[in-house]
Design a protein around this motif. Structure first.
Motif, short mmCIF file in Angstrom:
data_model
loop_
_atom_site.label_atom_id
_atom_site.label_comp_id
_atom_site.label_asym_id
_atom_site.label_seq_id
_atom_site.Cartn_x
_atom_site.Cartn_y
_atom_site.Cartn_z
N VAL A 77 64.96 28.27 12.29
CA VAL A 77 63.39 28.35 11.95
C VAL A 77 62.22 27.31 12.86
N LEU A 78 60.89 28.35 13.19
CA LEU A 78 60.26 27.50 13.53
C LEU A 78 59.12 27.48 13.02
N PHE A 79 58.13 26.30 13.39
CA PHE A 79 57.00 26.56 12.37
C PHE A 79 55.47 26.19 13.68
N THR A 80 54.86 26.81 13.51
CA THR A 80 53.60 26.95 14.45
C THR A 80 53.15 25.61 14.60
N HIS A 81 53.25 25.03 13.48
CA HIS A 81 52.64 23.65 13.59
C HIS A 81 53.15 22.44 14.64
N GLU A 82 54.71 23.44 14.59
CA GLU A 82 55.04 21.96 15.38
C GLU A 82 55.16 22.68 16.88
N HIS A 83 56.23 23.71 17.23
CA HIS A 83 56.50 24.63 18.19
C HIS A 83 55.84 24.59 18.95
N ASP A 86 50.22 23.56 20.79
CA ASP A 86 49.36 24.01 21.76
C ASP A 86 49.54 24.87 22.56
N ILE A 87 49.43 26.19 21.51
CA ILE A 87 49.37 27.23 21.65
C ILE A 87 48.27 28.04 20.81
N PRO A 88 47.16 27.82 21.25
CA PRO A 88 45.64 28.74 19.93
C PRO A 88 45.91 30.00 19.87
N THR A 90 48.08 31.46 17.48
CA THR A 90 49.65 31.46 17.28
C THR A 90 48.91 32.35 15.55
N TRP A 91 48.05 32.03 14.87
CA TRP A 91 47.69 32.93 13.71
C TRP A 91 47.54 34.45 13.92
N THR A 92 47.01 34.95 14.91
CA THR A 92 47.04 36.55 15.26
C THR A 92 47.81 37.14 15.41
N ILE A 93 49.10 36.40 16.00
CA ILE A 93 50.01 36.89 16.79
C ILE A 93 50.76 36.90 17.78
N PHE A 94 49.30 37.28 18.57
CA PHE A 94 49.36 37.67 19.91
C PHE A 94 49.96 37.12 20.92
N PRO A 95 49.14 35.46 21.00
CA PRO A 95 50.07 35.09 21.92
C PRO A 95 51.43 34.29 20.95
N LEU A 96 51.51 34.30 19.99
CA LEU A 96 52.72 34.20 20.32
C LEU A 96 54.30 35.29 20.66
N ILE A 97 54.10 36.89 20.68
CA ILE A 97 54.77 37.47 21.63
C ILE A 97 55.11 36.62 22.81
N ASP A 98 54.86 36.23 23.84
CA ASP A 98 55.32 36.00 24.84
C ASP A 98 55.93 34.56 24.93
N GLN A 99 55.51 33.86 24.12
CA GLN A 99 56.33 32.73 23.26
C GLN A 99 58.35 33.10 23.13
N LEU A 100 57.77 34.08 22.68
CA LEU A 100 58.92 34.68 21.10
C LEU A 100 60.20 35.45 22.52
N VAL A 101 59.08 35.95 23.66
CA VAL A 101 60.19 36.42 24.88
C VAL A 101 60.68 35.67 25.34
N ILE A 368 43.74 36.13 22.24
CA ILE A 368 44.49 37.09 22.48
C ILE A 368 45.30 36.75 23.56
N ARG A 369 45.07 36.14 24.78
CA ARG A 369 45.69 35.44 25.69
C ARG A 369 45.88 34.69 25.70
N GLY A 370 45.90 33.55 23.87
CA GLY A 370 45.79 31.87 24.37
C GLY A 370 44.95 31.07 24.47
N GLY A 371 43.61 31.41 24.53
CA GLY A 371 43.15 30.29 24.94
C GLY A 371 41.89 30.56 23.44
N GLY A 372 40.60 30.91 24.50
CA GLY A 372 39.19 30.57 22.93
C GLY A 372 39.95 30.09 21.61
N TYR A 373 38.77 30.12 20.27
CA TYR A 373 38.61 28.66 19.19
C TYR A 373 38.65 29.48 18.22
N ASP A 374 39.10 28.78 17.67
CA ASP A 374 38.72 29.32 15.49
C ASP A 374 37.21 28.54 15.31
N TYR A 375 37.09 29.39 14.15
CA TYR A 375 35.69 29.09 13.63
C TYR A 375 36.01 29.01 12.32
#
Length: 494
Positions: A77-83, A86-88, A90-101, A368-375
């Motif tokens: 089990v991996l938690f986005t706030h831990e693992h 530093d990947i902006p 991840t809550w959108t899932i798209f940046p996670l896909i690269d990490q999962l591969v 989507i590409r792992g950059g950007g910002y939340d608001y």
């Protein structure tokens, strides 16, 4: 430049020559399970203390089931706030896909859920053993729109019910074959997604790929709160609204309402007749003084959109006022926001006002590409603790007077490493803009817009369900007791 050799667990080595040259091997250090039906669990967690505690409850419940499993098949089990801190995005899932591969070392499935989800590992494993991970599978609890909605860009206007998207809180499953396929698309296609508004819908649209891809397949055993005491649930949810004991006091919340002369006679009377009565400290900020309300005149002009200068002027006024700067929490709301302040005060009991907290409905830009910002999107209400307001007053500037205030604040928060804390209970749009199944699974705090909408009815609905707060507590206890009796020992409550 001198090379710096760092030794990490699992035998991974990284050479730093101004940048990391071995990032993927580091990720592969994480053991993610073995076996044909092995599952990688990814929890969409947040770094705020309250949410970290919720994640720890998930971990405890998850680990309590491992004793009944063969050690060789223990899932990871991996938690986005831990693992993935530093990947902006991840809550959108798209940046996670690269990490999962990169993480893939033999798992067949990935199960993604939120921190307050509970999952029966054995039951999920049995479900997935009947399916082939080399095929494209996308499984979850179905949500559907009953009307076309602006938050989904009016998709499927001919029949919005035709498209299903997953309830992240109930969890959803992707096969390894589908993950690799999505990874290939993300690296070879130009995505048109700039704003992240509703990741559930946006991710499902991407997977569906205009009918060429994989539609969501509903799993009835992925349960809502109301279904969670059914004996057949693979996943369940504990509550419609968190119980953090006693609500904060009225005097611990200051409410700032943004308005303008144009709406003094239309919107402000609605606020005063509804949620404006629920608070001890409320102030109406406008470009003119209107003693009949009364308003506080700001020394900035009104703008048709954006309102960045107005919001920053409100923040500076609060910080420069000895009385207002001593109030722990501040809500900045539009004059067409509709909010249950009593429920908001109950929610704020979950958070620590002495910490930097920026709370509301989270949107994103360029993630989507792992950059950007939340608001925090402004229409649903933006809640700040005083430490955040002090930081913003000192460090944040508007590019123009009509820059989008919520996005500008998001840029400033990212620059100051202040996380945006998402709450599903705030809503930027009208009730009709959300899936009925989604709303029935919570007790909302706010909605937004008077357009094509009766704000009095929305407010009545918000407050009449306040009795459901007590009901929710009763049901939660009933749910915990019922599940303990009905389900196997592998699905013990946390």
């Amino acid at each position: 430049m001198t090379n710096l050799l760092l030794n990490f667990p699992c035998g991974c080595w990284i050479i730093l020559t101004g940048f990391i040259t071995c990032f993927a091997p580091l990720l592969k250090c994480i053991e993610v399970g073995r076996g044909e039906s092995s599952i990688l669990f990814v929890i969409l967690s947040q770094s705020n203390d309250f949410h970290v505690k919720e994640a720890e409850k998930f971990r405890h419940h998850f680990n309590s089931q491992l004793d009944n499993l063969d050690k060789s098949s223990w899932p990871q089990v991996l938690f986005t706030h831990e693992h993935f801190l530093d990947i902006p995005g991840t809550w959108t899932i798209f940046p996670l896909i690269d990490q999962l591969v990169h993480l893939h070392t033999g798992w067949s499935w990935v199960f993604i859920c939120e921190e307050d989800t509970r999952v029966d590992i054995n039951a999920l494993t049995r479900l997935l053993q009947s399916k082939n991970a080399s095929e494209h599978h996308f499984l979850g609890r179905e949500l559907r729109d009953h009307e076309t909605t602006i938050i989904h860009h009016f998709a499927f206007s001919d029949n919005p019910l035709q498209f299903a998207y997953p309830d992240f809180r109930a969890g959803f499953v992707l096969s390894i074959s589908l993950v690799k396929h999505l990874h290939n698309r993300l690296n070879n296609e130009k995505l048109k997604i700039e704003f992240s508004i509703d990741p559930k819908h946006e991710f499902a649209l991407f997977v569906w790929d205009e009918g060429r891809g994989t539609p969501l397949v509903g799993v009835k055993e992925f349960c809502s709160v109301d279904q969670s005491y059914s004996s057949g649930c693979i996943t369940r949810q504990l509550f419609k609204f968190p119980d953090c004991n006693e609500a904060i006091k009225e005097e611990d919340l200051f409410v700032a309402v943004k308005t303008c002369e144009k709406f003094h006679n239309t919107r402000i009377p609605i606020v005063k007749a509804t949620w404006g009565k629920e608070t001890k400290y409320i102030e109406y900020f406008s470009e003119i003084e209107d003693r009949s309300i009364p308003t506080t005149k700001l020394d900035v002009p009104n703008t048709e959109r954006g309102h960045c200068s107005k919001t920053m002027a409100i923040i500076k006024r609060i910080i420069e006022s000895q009385n207002l700067s001593s109030i722990p929490w501040v809500l900045i709301a539009d004059d067409d926001t509709i909010i249950n302040l009593s429920r908001l005060r109950s929610l704020l009991a979950c958070y620590k006002a002495q910490q930097p907290v920026a709370l509301g409905e989270r949107y994103g830009y360029g993630l989507i590409r792992g950059g950007g910002y939340d608001y925090i999107t402004g229409g649903g209400g933006m809640v700040f603790s005083q430490p955040v307001l002090k930081f913003l007053s000192l460090s944040c500037r508007c590019y123009t007077e009509d820059s989008p205030d919520d996005m500008t604040l998001g840029i400033c928060l990212k620059a100051g490493h202040v996380p945006v804390t998402h709450s599903r209970f705030f809503h930027q749009a009208r009730p009709d803009d959300y899936s009925r199944e989604f709303l029935s699974n919570q007790l909302p705090v706010s909605f937004h817009k008077h357009w094509n909408n009766d704000p009095y009815k929305v407010y009545t609905s918000l407050t009449s369900s306040s009795s459901a707060m007590k009901e929710n507590g009763v049901k939660s206890k009933h749910t915990r007791n019922s599940i303990a009796c009905l389900l196997s020992s592998n699905f013990r409550t946390a």
